[in-house]
Design a protein around this motif. Structure first.
Motif, PDB file in Angstrom:
ATOM      1  N   THR A 130       0.853  -1.184   0.000  1.00  0.00           N
ATOM      2  CA  THR A 130       0.000   0.000   0.000  1.00  0.00           C
ATOM      3  C   THR A 130       0.889   1.234   0.000  1.00  0.00           C
ATOM      4  N   VAL A 131       0.631   2.153  -0.918  1.00  0.00           N
ATOM      5  CA  VAL A 131       1.382   3.405  -1.009  1.00  0.00           C
ATOM      6  C   VAL A 131       0.507   4.514  -0.452  1.00  0.00           C
ATOM      7  N   HIS A 132       1.045   5.251   0.511  1.00  0.00           N
ATOM      8  CA  HIS A 132       0.296   6.264   1.260  1.00  0.00           C
ATOM      9  C   HIS A 132       0.588   7.655   0.695  1.00  0.00           C
ATOM     10  N   VAL A 133      -0.464   8.354   0.273  1.00  0.00           N
ATOM     11  CA  VAL A 133      -0.334   9.724  -0.222  1.00  0.00           C
ATOM     12  C   VAL A 133      -0.862  10.667   0.854  1.00  0.00           C
ATOM     13  N   PRO A 134       0.013  11.459   1.494  1.00  0.00           N
ATOM     14  CA  PRO A 134      -0.392  12.239   2.674  1.00  0.00           C
ATOM     15  C   PRO A 134      -0.987  13.601   2.324  1.00  0.00           C
ATOM     16  N   LEU A 135      -2.130  13.622   1.654  1.00  0.00           N
ATOM     17  CA  LEU A 135      -2.720  14.895   1.251  1.00  0.00           C
ATOM     18  C   LEU A 135      -3.069  15.755   2.460  1.00  0.00           C
ATOM     19  N   TRP A 175       4.412   7.914  -0.326  1.00  0.00           N
ATOM     20  CA  TRP A 175       4.513   8.255  -1.747  1.00  0.00           C
ATOM     21  C   TRP A 175       5.880   8.839  -2.090  1.00  0.00           C
ATOM     22  N   GLY A 176       6.361   9.741  -1.255  1.00  0.00           N
ATOM     23  CA  GLY A 176       7.638  10.383  -1.541  1.00  0.00           C
ATOM     24  C   GLY A 176       8.792   9.409  -1.689  1.00  0.00           C
ATOM     25  N   ASP A 177       8.709   8.274  -1.008  1.00  0.00           N
ATOM     26  CA  ASP A 177       9.774   7.269  -1.095  1.00  0.00           C
ATOM     27  C   ASP A 177       9.704   6.449  -2.376  1.00  0.00           C
ATOM     28  N   THR A 178       8.619   6.603  -3.118  1.00  0.00           N
ATOM     29  CA  THR A 178       8.461   5.815  -4.350  1.00  0.00           C
ATOM     30  C   THR A 178       8.790   6.609  -5.604  1.00  0.00           C
ATOM     31  N   VAL A 179       8.995   7.916  -5.476  1.00  0.00           N
ATOM     32  CA  VAL A 179       9.200   8.744  -6.678  1.00  0.00           C
ATOM     33  C   VAL A 179      10.488   9.562  -6.601  1.00  0.00           C
ATOM     34  N   HIS A 180      11.434   9.130  -5.788  1.00  0.00           N
ATOM     35  CA  HIS A 180      12.686   9.879  -5.697  1.00  0.00           C
ATOM     36  C   HIS A 180      13.689   9.322  -6.703  1.00  0.00           C
ATOM     37  N   GLY A 181      14.650  10.137  -7.029  1.00  0.00           N
ATOM     38  CA  GLY A 181      15.726   9.687  -7.905  1.00  0.00           C
ATOM     39  C   GLY A 181      15.398   9.846  -9.372  1.00  0.00           C
ATOM     40  N   ASP A 182      16.427   9.679 -10.192  1.00  0.00           N
ATOM     41  CA  ASP A 182      16.302   9.784 -11.642  1.00  0.00           C
ATOM     42  C   ASP A 182      16.436   8.395 -12.258  1.00  0.00           C
ATOM     43  N   HIS A 183      15.473   8.063 -13.088  1.00  0.00           N
ATOM     44  CA  HIS A 183      15.459   6.757 -13.740  1.00  0.00           C
ATOM     45  C   HIS A 183      15.062   6.943 -15.200  1.00  0.00           C
TER      46      HIS A 183
END
Length: 667
Positions: A234-239, A251-259
């Motif tokens: 489960t990915v948590h989006v903290p709106l 969520w922030g841990d799933t979209v960091h870095g360049d790929h």
């Protein structure tokens, strides 16, 4: 068939495009280039182009591919291998990817704006094409790290925010199947949908803001997670700013870095997403659309019928639980900037949507017919209160817009604007009838049948009729028709949904008139779907929630389109023995629907009745009661011999007569 007055022979023309607008329209360029490329005579007008598009579907859809430079990883062996419905076979052998096309502009214009997002504070936030591509690449990388790949389902419980767009495009990029529910759905309604598809990942928000209030959904999310045993993560989006619950990933841990973004080549009909029917008679139908069909349909619709391109900012008021969200995201396919608004349609003021348009520089503004009629009733005059100089198109859908709504747009909203009223469905995630930028706008009428849509109005005998009310049918397939229903291996549910009435011909469930001028009038649903502000909901969801209350034995909910564009949604309830319907019980019922089903579908009136009529097989008589409430005689609305208690029909007919004669005193 409904006794709807026929359209006037010569309705008022409210707008005509200038010669300059006709020349500049993308559909004009498409027609010219297609005729040249095909070596055929130039098309004389839109009617000629439409007729060719339905008579020569292979040539038409091949021309769409050529005009928009569709990138096939493997080419098709032909365009339409089998035209029989259901089961038409489009582009066999082709491989492609929707996300690759949605992010094309990031390759050439990474610093331009791809998304503008606003909440109820109405403070726009922009995301560039380059940043959107980076976020999509990162989340796709995260999904692949979980082992998510082609065919796996990824579910979302998210409002209309950029994270939803990123997640959807990342799913498409890896070949996974996207499916979303808006967080105003209660856990039970969401589970009725998501349990069917057994998702591997759930992306869920902690809450959302609506009408100035924070709506905490952590309890609903926890209930959803408990009932989805196939979840890997489960990915948590903290709106609302809450920390991720135990076991969830932020969520922030799933979209960091360049790929590097990698697009999985998939078959033309490989599942892109799963949308849902309203669930009127049971569990919502899980409608599967393919990468290729949606790609071609949204390129065609958004570029040719909404005239969208890279210079545009495209807004449509929607939620992630409505197909218009998917169509809005499809604005990226044609290089447009999409405008996402997450909040109440009329908070803090009724003119909020017009403020969104003003603050974002929206050029194509989409909303519901109900919103436009509400603006009219509030006496709003956006032309005087807002700078809408960039708005060149007002789109409307969700329900028929009456002539008074058309006139209000031109008199009080945006005087020199193209009004594109669109009618279609979740079933094809697009329109059948709608806007054409090169045609005039007639009061109360949709401009034309859309390219590639073989739409006709049929009478009870299955014969096409003109200038008369008939059933909306499609006599030939569209690429964006469902590839299947999930968990429907023998296609029986799919066939029953569209092809039982006219074998081999799609019956959609709308009453329409095709005029001799080629325009169309939509008279409303010929089924019993509840349709509030364009958000469709099945009655089964309402019944399940209401009848869980011990005070209620049975209920019946009806959505009634009324003259002038109004929509009345009464809930009839049979109290348990010894219980009377009082204000306290009405409040409990409304709160139950608001929290467990949807706040948009709280009934206008709650009325105590002695019973609910059924068919002899036990189905509630929703459509016949709706017709009674619209003023039809009982003999026209239903055959009494098919009803378990015909005396109840007289009771409901009496209610309809009382309502027609004066203010309703029963609620």
């Amino acid at each position: 068939m409904p006794a709807v007055p026929e359209p006037p022979a010569a309705p008022e023309v409210l707008w005509r495009p200038s010669e300059e607008r006709v020349r500049a329209a993308r559909i004009t360029d498409f027609a010219t280039r297609t005729a040249e490329a095909r070596g055929i005579d130039p098309f004389t007008d839109y009617a000629d182009l439409w007729a060719w598009s339905v008579a020569e579907p292979e040539a038409f859809w091949a021309s769409v591919c050529a005009y928009f430079d569709v990138a096939f990883s493997a080419p098709p062996t032909r365009v339409l291998a089998d035209a029989a419905m259901p089961g038409a076979v489009w582009f066999p052998g082709a491989r492609l990817n929707y996300a690759r096309h949605a992010l094309r502009r990031a390759e050439t214009n990474p610093d331009e704006t791809a998304i503008v997002h606003l909440g109820e504070a109405l403070d726009p936030r922009e995301i560039t094409w380059g940043e959107l591509r980076r976020l999509v690449a990162a989340f796709a990388h995260h999904l692949r790290g979980l082992g998510v790949g082609p065919g796996d389902r990824v579910a979302a419980y998210l409002p209309n925010i950029p994270e939803a767009v990123v997640a959807m495009l990342a799913c498409a990029a890896v070949g996974a199947v996207w499916s979303s529910c808006a967080p105003d759905f209660g856990a039970r309604s969401a589970l009725d949908r998501l349990r069917q598809i057994e998702p591997a990942v759930l992306i869920a928000v902690d809450g959302y803001r609506h009408a100035g209030k924070d709506i905490d959904r952590r309890g609903e999310v926890a209930a959803i997670v408990r009932e989805l045993p196939t979840l890997r993560q489960t990915v948590h989006v903290p709106l609302l700013g809450h920390a991720a619950p135990e076991g969830a990933v932020a969520w922030g841990d799933t979209v960091h870095g360049d790929h590097e973004v990698a697009y999985e080549p998939v078959d033309f009909d490989h599942p892109l997403w799963i949308l849902y029917s309203s669930g009127t008679t049971g569990l919502p139908k899980a409608i599967v659309h393919g990468h290729g069909g949606i790609l071609l349909e949204h390129l065609k619709h958004n570029a040719l019928h909404l005239d969208l391109g890279p210079a545009d900012r495209f807004f449509w008021f929607t939620s992630t639980g409505w197909m218009m969200w998917n169509l809005l995201v499809g604005g990226l396919l044609v290089g447009s900037t999409i405008v996402l608004y997450d909040g109440s349609p009329a908070f803090p003021d009724p003119d909020t949507q017009w403020t969104v348009a003003e603050r974002t520089g929206t050029t194509v503004f989409g909303t519901s017919a109900a919103y436009l009629m509400a603006c009219r009733k509030h006496g709003l005059r956006p032309r005087e209160t807002h700078d809408l100089s960039r708005v060149r198109c007002v789109g409307t859908t969700g329900s028929p817009l009456p002539p008074d709504g058309f006139r209000w747009v031109y008199e009080d909203a945006v005087p020199d604007v193209w009004l594109a009223s669109v009618s279609g469905g979740t079933d094809v995630c697009s329109g059948f009838i709608g806007g054409v930028p090169t045609l005039p706008v007639y009061s109360g009428e949709l401009q034309a049948r859309l390219l590639g849509c073989a739409v006709e109005a049929w009478d009870e005998e299955g014969r096409p009729v003109t200038d008369r009310v008939g059933e909306l049918v499609l006599t030939a397939p569209m690429p964006s028709m469902p590839t299947m229903f999930w968990n429907d291996p023998d296609t029986s549910r799919y066939t029953a949904s569209y092809f039982d009435t006219y074998p081999g011909v799609w019956r959609h469930g709308d009453w329409i008139t095709i005029t001799s001028r080629g325009t169309a009038v939509v008279h409303g649903r010929s089924d019993s779907t509840l349709n509030r502000q364009g958000i469709r909901m099945g009655s089964a969801d309402i019944y399940e929630a209401v009848e869980r209350l011990p005070e209620i034995t049975e209920s019946l909910v009806i959505g009634v389109e009324q003259p002038g564009g109004d929509y009345w949604m009464p809930l009839f309830v049979v109290p348990a023995p010894g219980v009377r319907l009082d204000d306290a019980l009405r409040t409990r019922i409304k709160d139950t629907i608001r929290t467990q089903v949807s706040p948009r579908h709280v009934p206008d009136d709650i009325i105590e009745v002695p019973g609910v009529p059924h068919t002899l097989t036990g189905k509630r008589l929703e459509i016949p009661i709706k017709r009674l409430l619209q003023g039809h005689a009982a003999a026209e609305a239903v055959n009494p011999g098919s009803v378990d208690n015909p005396d109840l029909l007289r009771y409901y007919a009496g209610l309809a007569a009382e309502r027609a004669s004066g203010p309703d005193e029963t609620a």
